[in-house]
Design a protein around this motif. Structure first.
Motif, PDB file in Angstrom:
ATOM      1  N   ASP A  73       0.823  -1.205   0.000  1.00  0.00           N
ATOM      2  CA  ASP A  73       0.000   0.000   0.000  1.00  0.00           C
ATOM      3  C   ASP A  73       0.859   1.257   0.000  1.00  0.00           C
ATOM      4  O   ASP A  73       0.436   2.292  -0.492  1.00  0.00           O
ATOM      5  N   THR A  74       2.052   1.164   0.541  1.00  0.00           N
ATOM      6  CA  THR A  74       2.938   2.321   0.666  1.00  0.00           C
ATOM      7  C   THR A  74       4.380   1.839   0.711  1.00  0.00           C
ATOM      8  O   THR A  74       4.639   0.684   1.070  1.00  0.00           O
ATOM      9  N   THR A  75       5.303   2.713   0.342  1.00  0.00           N
ATOM     10  CA  THR A  75       6.724   2.351   0.330  1.00  0.00           C
ATOM     11  C   THR A  75       7.530   3.392   1.086  1.00  0.00           C
ATOM     12  O   THR A  75       7.347   4.596   0.892  1.00  0.00           O
ATOM     13  N   LEU A  76       8.416   2.916   1.941  1.00  0.00           N
ATOM     14  CA  LEU A  76       9.417   3.778   2.552  1.00  0.00           C
ATOM     15  C   LEU A  76      10.718   3.528   1.787  1.00  0.00           C
ATOM     16  O   LEU A  76      11.336   2.474   1.919  1.00  0.00           O
ATOM     17  N   PHE A  77      11.081   4.481   0.937  1.00  0.00           N
ATOM     18  CA  PHE A  77      12.306   4.400   0.140  1.00  0.00           C
ATOM     19  C   PHE A  77      13.396   5.082   0.959  1.00  0.00           C
ATOM     20  O   PHE A  77      13.440   6.311   1.084  1.00  0.00           O
ATOM     21  N   ILE A  78      14.275   4.260   1.539  1.00  0.00           N
ATOM     22  CA  ILE A  78      15.261   4.708   2.524  1.00  0.00           C
ATOM     23  C   ILE A  78      16.610   4.881   1.833  1.00  0.00           C
ATOM     24  O   ILE A  78      17.090   3.970   1.160  1.00  0.00           O
ATOM     25  N   THR A  79      17.221   6.050   2.033  1.00  0.00           N
ATOM     26  CA  THR A  79      18.496   6.350   1.372  1.00  0.00           C
ATOM     27  C   THR A  79      19.587   6.610   2.420  1.00  0.00           C
ATOM     28  O   THR A  79      19.987   7.762   2.632  1.00  0.00           O
ATOM     29  N   PRO A  80      20.109   5.566   3.055  1.00  0.00           N
ATOM     30  CA  PRO A  80      21.052   5.769   4.158  1.00  0.00           C
ATOM     31  C   PRO A  80      22.417   6.317   3.738  1.00  0.00           C
ATOM     32  O   PRO A  80      23.158   6.825   4.584  1.00  0.00           O
ATOM     33  N   HIS A  81      22.760   6.220   2.452  1.00  0.00           N
ATOM     34  CA  HIS A  81      24.077   6.673   1.998  1.00  0.00           C
ATOM     35  C   HIS A  81      24.035   7.992   1.247  1.00  0.00           C
ATOM     36  O   HIS A  81      25.066   8.486   0.804  1.00  0.00           O
ATOM     37  N   ALA A  82      22.864   8.538   1.051  1.00  0.00           N
ATOM     38  CA  ALA A  82      22.727   9.785   0.301  1.00  0.00           C
ATOM     39  C   ALA A  82      22.121  10.858   1.208  1.00  0.00           C
ATOM     40  O   ALA A  82      21.385  10.548   2.137  1.00  0.00           O
ATOM     41  N   PHE A  83      22.441  12.065   0.938  1.00  0.00           N
ATOM     42  CA  PHE A  83      21.835  13.228   1.575  1.00  0.00           C
ATOM     43  C   PHE A  83      22.017  13.321   3.087  1.00  0.00           C
ATOM     44  O   PHE A  83      21.052  13.521   3.818  1.00  0.00           O
ATOM     45  N   PRO A  84      23.252  13.217   3.580  1.00  0.00           N
ATOM     46  CA  PRO A  84      23.424  13.429   5.025  1.00  0.00           C
ATOM     47  C   PRO A  84      23.050  14.854   5.438  1.00  0.00           C
ATOM     48  O   PRO A  84      22.628  15.092   6.562  1.00  0.00           O
ATOM     49  N   ASP A  85      23.144  15.785   4.481  1.00  0.00           N
ATOM     50  CA  ASP A  85      22.788  17.174   4.732  1.00  0.00           C
ATOM     51  C   ASP A  85      21.324  17.395   4.346  1.00  0.00           C
ATOM     52  O   ASP A  85      20.914  17.052   3.230  1.00  0.00           O
ATOM     53  N   PHE A  86      20.548  17.972   5.237  1.00  0.00           N
ATOM     54  CA  PHE A  86      19.127  18.173   4.973  1.00  0.00           C
ATOM     55  C   PHE A  86      18.886  19.081   3.776  1.00  0.00           C
ATOM     56  O   PHE A  86      17.946  18.862   3.007  1.00  0.00           O
ATOM     57  N   THR A  87      19.722  20.078   3.598  1.00  0.00           N
ATOM     58  CA  THR A  87      19.540  20.984   2.455  1.00  0.00           C
ATOM     59  C   THR A  87      19.655  20.223   1.141  1.00  0.00           C
ATOM     60  O   THR A  87      18.862  20.442   0.216  1.00  0.00           O
ATOM     61  N   ASP A  88      20.619  19.311   1.051  1.00  0.00           N
ATOM     62  CA  ASP A  88      20.764  18.491  -0.160  1.00  0.00           C
ATOM     63  C   ASP A  88      19.545  17.593  -0.358  1.00  0.00           C
ATOM     64  O   ASP A  88      19.061  17.412  -1.477  1.00  0.00           O
ATOM     65  N   TYR A  89      19.051  17.021   0.729  1.00  0.00           N
ATOM     66  CA  TYR A  89      17.858  16.185   0.661  1.00  0.00           C
ATOM     67  C   TYR A  89      16.660  17.016   0.197  1.00  0.00           C
ATOM     68  O   TYR A  89      15.903  16.607  -0.682  1.00  0.00           O
ATOM     69  N   ASN A  90      16.510  18.187   0.782  1.00  0.00           N
ATOM     70  CA  ASN A  90      15.395  19.055   0.419  1.00  0.00           C
ATOM     71  C   ASN A  90      15.467  19.430  -1.067  1.00  0.00           C
ATOM     72  O   ASN A  90      14.445  19.455  -1.747  1.00  0.00           O
ATOM     73  N   ASP A  91      16.681  19.683  -1.571  1.00  0.00           N
ATOM     74  CA  ASP A  91      16.861  19.955  -3.000  1.00  0.00           C
ATOM     75  C   ASP A  91      16.470  18.737  -3.835  1.00  0.00           C
ATOM     76  O   ASP A  91      15.888  18.873  -4.910  1.00  0.00           O
ATOM     77  N   ALA A  92      16.788  17.535  -3.348  1.00  0.00           N
ATOM     78  CA  ALA A  92      16.463  16.301  -4.070  1.00  0.00           C
ATOM     79  C   ALA A  92      14.956  16.093  -4.178  1.00  0.00           C
ATOM     80  O   ALA A  92      14.482  15.463  -5.130  1.00  0.00           O
ATOM     81  N   LEU A  93      14.198  16.627  -3.229  1.00  0.00           N
ATOM     82  CA  LEU A  93      12.737  16.511  -3.284  1.00  0.00           C
ATOM     83  C   LEU A  93      12.177  17.172  -4.538  1.00  0.00           C
ATOM     84  O   LEU A  93      11.184  16.716  -5.090  1.00  0.00           O
ATOM     85  N   PHE A  94      12.839  18.226  -5.004  1.00  0.00           N
ATOM     86  CA  PHE A  94      12.420  18.873  -6.250  1.00  0.00           C
ATOM     87  C   PHE A  94      12.488  17.867  -7.397  1.00  0.00           C
ATOM     88  O   PHE A  94      11.553  17.745  -8.192  1.00  0.00           O
ATOM     89  N   PHE A  95      13.606  17.122  -7.477  1.00  0.00           N
ATOM     90  CA  PHE A  95      13.773  16.134  -8.540  1.00  0.00           C
ATOM     91  C   PHE A  95      12.799  14.970  -8.372  1.00  0.00           C
ATOM     92  O   PHE A  95      12.297  14.414  -9.344  1.00  0.00           O
ATOM     93  N   ALA A  96      12.530  14.597  -7.128  1.00  0.00           N
ATOM     94  CA  ALA A  96      11.574  13.517  -6.863  1.00  0.00           C
ATOM     95  C   ALA A  96      10.177  13.912  -7.329  1.00  0.00           C
ATOM     96  O   ALA A  96       9.485  13.117  -7.981  1.00  0.00           O
ATOM     97  N   ASP A  97       9.763  15.124  -7.020  1.00  0.00           N
ATOM     98  CA  ASP A  97       8.443  15.582  -7.458  1.00  0.00           C
ATOM     99  C   ASP A  97       8.381  15.724  -8.976  1.00  0.00           C
ATOM    100  O   ASP A  97       7.361  15.404  -9.592  1.00  0.00           O
ATOM    101  N   ARG A  98       9.452  16.195  -9.575  1.00  0.00           N
ATOM    102  CA  ARG A  98       9.497  16.300 -11.037  1.00  0.00           C
ATOM    103  C   ARG A  98       9.411  14.915 -11.665  1.00  0.00           C
ATOM    104  O   ARG A  98       8.715  14.717 -12.665  1.00  0.00           O
ATOM    105  N   LEU A  99      10.097  13.945 -11.064  1.00  0.00           N
ATOM    106  CA  LEU A  99      10.048  12.562 -11.541  1.00  0.00           C
ATOM    107  C   LEU A  99       8.623  12.031 -11.491  1.00  0.00           C
ATOM    108  O   LEU A  99       8.153  11.389 -12.437  1.00  0.00           O
ATOM    109  N   LEU A 100       7.927  12.284 -10.405  1.00  0.00           N
ATOM    110  CA  LEU A 100       6.532  11.859 -10.254  1.00  0.00           C
ATOM    111  C   LEU A 100       5.697  12.388 -11.420  1.00  0.00           C
ATOM    112  O   LEU A 100       4.908  11.648 -12.005  1.00  0.00           O
ATOM    113  N   ASN A 101       5.898  13.632 -11.766  1.00  0.00           N
ATOM    114  CA  ASN A 101       5.186  14.228 -12.912  1.00  0.00           C
ATOM    115  C   ASN A 101       5.623  13.608 -14.230  1.00  0.00           C
ATOM    116  O   ASN A 101       4.787  13.277 -15.073  1.00  0.00           O
TER     117      ASN A 101
END
Length: 184
Positions: A73-101
């Motif tokens: 029903d749902t997936t937790l996609f866990i990235t333990p080796h990427a984005f130790p910095d929250f700002t980098d992770y937050n920037d990656a959310l832009f690409f994730a949302d674009r990918l969804l589209n």
């Protein structure tokens, strides 16, 4: 490539966070049902950069979209080796949302965000409010829109969840939250 034991440890830490914080403190009243039914997929990524995360994320989005909700029903996609910095992770959310589209899945799926250093705009790093979205690893939570619709229908006060969560965490305080999470 991550060895099986490490992958198991990442999943165990994520499940502990889910059962103690998310379900145990009722931060998400929708989580318990899918957890009890075993409908959560824990996908641990070996990716170390945004490009590789996006490739793996595309696969996970497709897999969730094509799967029977009774199984996943749902997936937790866990990235333990990427984005130790929250700002980098937050920037990656832009690409994730674009990918969804780009995949044509916007409207069917959405992505919620969790990170060990999650920080809402206008808060200080140690503000307890941030702990509503803090997880042991950077996580992209892939959610079916239909599941959200069903959950909201079952919990008419869903719009108040965020405020209630902050109230809960403020009552606990940072020390109380850490003590709660330390329990097995």
């Amino acid at each position: 490539m991550m060895d099986a034991r490490t992958r198991d440890e990442v999943i165990a830490a994520t499940q502990h966070w889910l059962t103690r914080a998310v379900i145990g403190l009722n931060l998400c009243p929708f989580a318990k049902s899918v957890h009890v039914k075993g409908q959560i997929r824990y996908a641990v990524s070996d990716a170390r950069n945004v490009e590789d995360v996006v490739v793996e994320l595309a696969d996970e989005l497709r897999l969730l979209h094509e799967s029977d909700p009774e199984n996943i029903d749902t997936t937790l996609f866990i990235t333990p080796h990427a984005f130790p910095d929250f700002t980098d992770y937050n920037d990656a959310l832009f690409f994730a949302d674009r990918l969804l589209n780009d995949l044509g899945l916007a409207g069917d799926l959405q992505i919620a965000s969790f990170h060990p250093h999650y920080q809402f705009d206008g808060t200080e790093p140690d503000d307890i409010d941030n702990y509503t979205n803090r997880a042991p690893f950077p996580i992209f939570h892939l959610i079916r829109e239909a599941s959200i619709d069903r959950a909201v229908a079952a919990f008419p006060d869903a719009a108040d969840i965020y405020e209630r969560n902050i109230e809960t965490l403020r009552r606990l305080g940072l020390d109380g939250f850490k003590a709660w999470m330390d329990k097995q």
